[in-house]
Design an enzyme around this catalytic site. Structure first.
Site, PDB file in Angstrom:
ATOM      1  N   LYS A  72       0.764  -0.961   0.079  1.00 29.60           N
ATOM      2  CA  LYS A  72      -0.067   0.003  -0.017  1.00 29.60           C
ATOM      3  C   LYS A  72       0.933   1.178   0.026  1.00 29.60           C
ATOM      4  O   LYS A  72       2.111   1.402   0.156  1.00 29.60           O
ATOM      5  CB  LYS A  72      -0.908  -0.010   1.399  1.00 29.60           C
ATOM      6  CG  LYS A  72      -0.149  -0.201   2.533  1.00 29.60           C
ATOM      7  CD  LYS A  72      -0.961  -0.514   3.869  1.00 29.60           C
ATOM      8  CE  LYS A  72       0.001  -0.522   4.889  1.00 29.60           C
ATOM      9  NZ  LYS A  72      -1.204  -0.920   6.029  1.00 29.60           N
ATOM     10  N   TYR A  77      14.118  31.174   4.662  1.00 29.87           N
ATOM     11  CA  TYR A  77      12.906  31.933   5.262  1.00 29.87           C
ATOM     12  C   TYR A  77      12.913  32.173   6.577  1.00 29.87           C
ATOM     13  O   TYR A  77      13.208  31.424   7.490  1.00 29.87           O
ATOM     14  CB  TYR A  77      11.693  30.923   4.598  1.00 29.87           C
ATOM     15  CG  TYR A  77      11.469  30.597   3.295  1.00 29.87           C
ATOM     16  CD1 TYR A  77      11.203  31.964   2.608  1.00 29.87           C
ATOM     17  CD2 TYR A  77      11.400  29.574   2.507  1.00 29.87           C
ATOM     18  CE1 TYR A  77      10.632  31.701   1.337  1.00 29.87           C
ATOM     19  CE2 TYR A  77      10.899  29.401   1.425  1.00 29.87           C
ATOM     20  CZ  TYR A  77      10.564  30.517   0.602  1.00 29.87           C
ATOM     21  OH  TYR A  77      10.417  30.495  -0.762  1.00 29.87           O
TER      22      TYR A  77
HETATM   23  C1  LIG Z   1      -0.192  -1.745   6.798  1.00 27.58           C
HETATM   24  C2  LIG Z   1      -0.841  -2.882   7.328  1.00 27.58           C
HETATM   25  C3  LIG Z   1      -0.015  -3.987   7.343  1.00 27.58           C
HETATM   26  C4  LIG Z   1       1.423  -3.967   7.103  1.00 27.58           C
HETATM   27  O1  LIG Z   1       2.058  -3.368   8.147  1.00 27.58           O
HETATM   28  P1  LIG Z   1       3.660  -3.209   8.394  1.00 27.58           P
HETATM   29  O2  LIG Z   1       3.642  -3.047  10.028  1.00 27.58           O
HETATM   30  O3  LIG Z   1       4.258  -2.227   7.604  1.00 27.58           O
HETATM   31  O4  LIG Z   1       4.165  -4.588   8.100  1.00 27.58           O
HETATM   32  C5  LIG Z   1      -0.632  -5.242   7.716  1.00 27.58           C
HETATM   33  N1  LIG Z   1      -1.935  -5.437   7.737  1.00 27.58           N
HETATM   34  C6  LIG Z   1      -2.693  -4.453   7.589  1.00 27.58           C
HETATM   35  C7  LIG Z   1      -4.236  -4.551   7.849  1.00 27.58           C
HETATM   36  C8  LIG Z   1      -2.212  -3.306   7.636  1.00 27.58           C
HETATM   37  O5  LIG Z   1      -3.001  -2.161   7.474  1.00 27.58           O
END
Ligand SMILES: *Cc1c(COP(=O)(O)O)cnc(C)c1O
Length: 381
Positions: free
Chosen positions: A38, A265
């Site tokens: 993701k 800035y």
């Molecule tokens: C983001 C997510 C993961 C992966 O998490 P990590 O800690 O980066 O391994 C796994 N399961 C769900 C439901 C998530 O939202």
């Protein structure tokens, strides 16, 4: 649009392969790794990382949204793509068009999917204590009724751990309570004659701290990137993860700053002495948090150069007074190695008061990408 010459990400796919192997070594043989790619694969580039993992034998992937799933499918990912988050009825047609697997985030979402009137492939989300998505684990009646929805082809049941990164007694006890609740749901479904679904509960820290668990999939995100969320994190499993991503930018301009003059800035930095400064071609639009104003570090010629003044949208300023031979066009390393020095993502995130996951997932869209394949070939993407 990307401008590799200005500011760019380098991806080391050899390290990605090594991280996958390391995680697999902790898991039972029949457990599949379903990487969480993701947020553009945590800023690394979803299509690049997805394809690389697919070439390494990974079949299943999970993402947060239908848009992310479509991007992966269009990039040539052929296996299962599970959407972990909510998808609204207006987008159900995409699930069919792209052959995606959708999470039923609770009973009412499952009901909406049933009402759509066309067959959908589903994993049922169960809330065991995160209290975000999922039907509450004690509502076993509602959970099992989801199997009565004949339009849903249910291929999985999963939950999510909320303190698997914590190793205190209290945090471990909380995680074991979540696992117990999850197991209880699975057991009760089987007692009702409901079978034929896969199970999963572990993200990265669930794998690293509870490698003894035995479910069908694991969903690592940050661990595949080869980093931990925070620099001090301790994990039960002893694995050697290697960072996949480096972040680099070009030095644009080197100049003298006289005692009493200010930089950037808001005149947020004042020279206390005669100084040499450099402008680096990367800023907050590229994902460098503004919190790093007057406190970040950048590597130049194997040395640490402090950030001075406020981070700008497209540039930042560093103090290179004590670093010899700095010239326009030189590389500056924001995250990664430079000779004997290194700034890890978790150190970078810690300086900004956050975790690696947030820094990576917010890297900007105009960064170029340079890929070093697992065979060692270098290419620009
Ligand atoms: C983001 C997510 C993961 C992966 O998490 P990590 O800690 O980066 O391994 C796994 N399961 C769900 C439901 C998530 O939202």
């Amino acid at each position: 649009m990307y401008q590799k010459g200005r500011a760019w990400i380098e991806l080391n796919m050899k390290n990605l392969a090594s991280n996958l192997k390391q995680l697999k070594s902790l898991l039972p043989e029949n457990c599949s790794v379903m990487p969480a790619v993701k947020a553009n694969a945590y800023g690394h580039g979803a299509a690049l990382i997805g394809k690389a993992l697919q070439n390494m034998g990974v079949r299943d992937f999970c993402v947060a949204s239908v848009g992310e799933a479509v991007e992966l499918r269009e990039a040539g990912i052929t296996g299962q793509i599970l959407i972990l988050g909510y998808t609204s009825p207006q987008e159900f047609s995409e699930l069919i068009r792209y052959d995606l697997t959708q999470t039923a985030v609770d009973f009412s979402h499952a009901k909406q999917m049933q009402a759509y009137g066309r067959p959908l492939t589903v994993h049922v989300g169960v809330d065991t204590g995160m209290h975000r998505l999922g039907e509450r684990s004690e509502n076993i009646g509602k959970i099992s009724r989801i199997w009565e929805f004949e339009n849903l082809k249910i291929t999985g049941v999963f939950s999510h751990l909320c303190v698997s990164d914590g190793i205190s007694d209290g945090e471990r006890a909380c995680t074991y309570r979540q696992i117990e609740k999850f197991d209880s749901v699975i057991r009760k479904l089987k007692e009702k004659g409901i079978t034929g679904f896969k199970t999963h509960i572990q993200g990265s820290y669930g794998i690293l701290n509870y490698p003894e668990l035995r479910y069908d999939y694991v969903r690592p995100g940050i661990a595949l990137c080869g980093v931990l969320s925070s620099p001090g994190d301790k994990t039960a499993a002893d694995v050697h993860l290697k960072p996949v991503l480096s972040l680099k930018a070009r030095i644009a301009c080197v100049k003298q700053l006289h005692r009493g003059e200010t930089a950037g800035y808001g005149q947020a930095y004042t020279a206390e002495k005669e100084m040499k400064t450099a402008a680096v071609s990367i800023g907050y639009a590229d994902g460098i948090p503004r919190e790093l104003s007057n406190r970040g570090m950048v590597l130049v010629n194997g040395r640490r150069a402090p950030v001075i003044g406020r981070i700008c949208m497209d540039q930042l300023l560093i103090d290179v007074t004590d670093i010899p031979c700095v010239s326009p066009g030189d590389e500056a390393v924001l995250i990664g190695k430079c000779q004997d020095e290194q700034i890890t993502v978790s150190e970078f995130a810690h300086m900004a008061g956050t975790i690696s996951n947030e820094i990576l997932s917010r890297l900007g869209s105009r960064l170029g990408r340079k890929v070093i394949s697992d065979a060692g070939q270098v290419s620009d993407k």
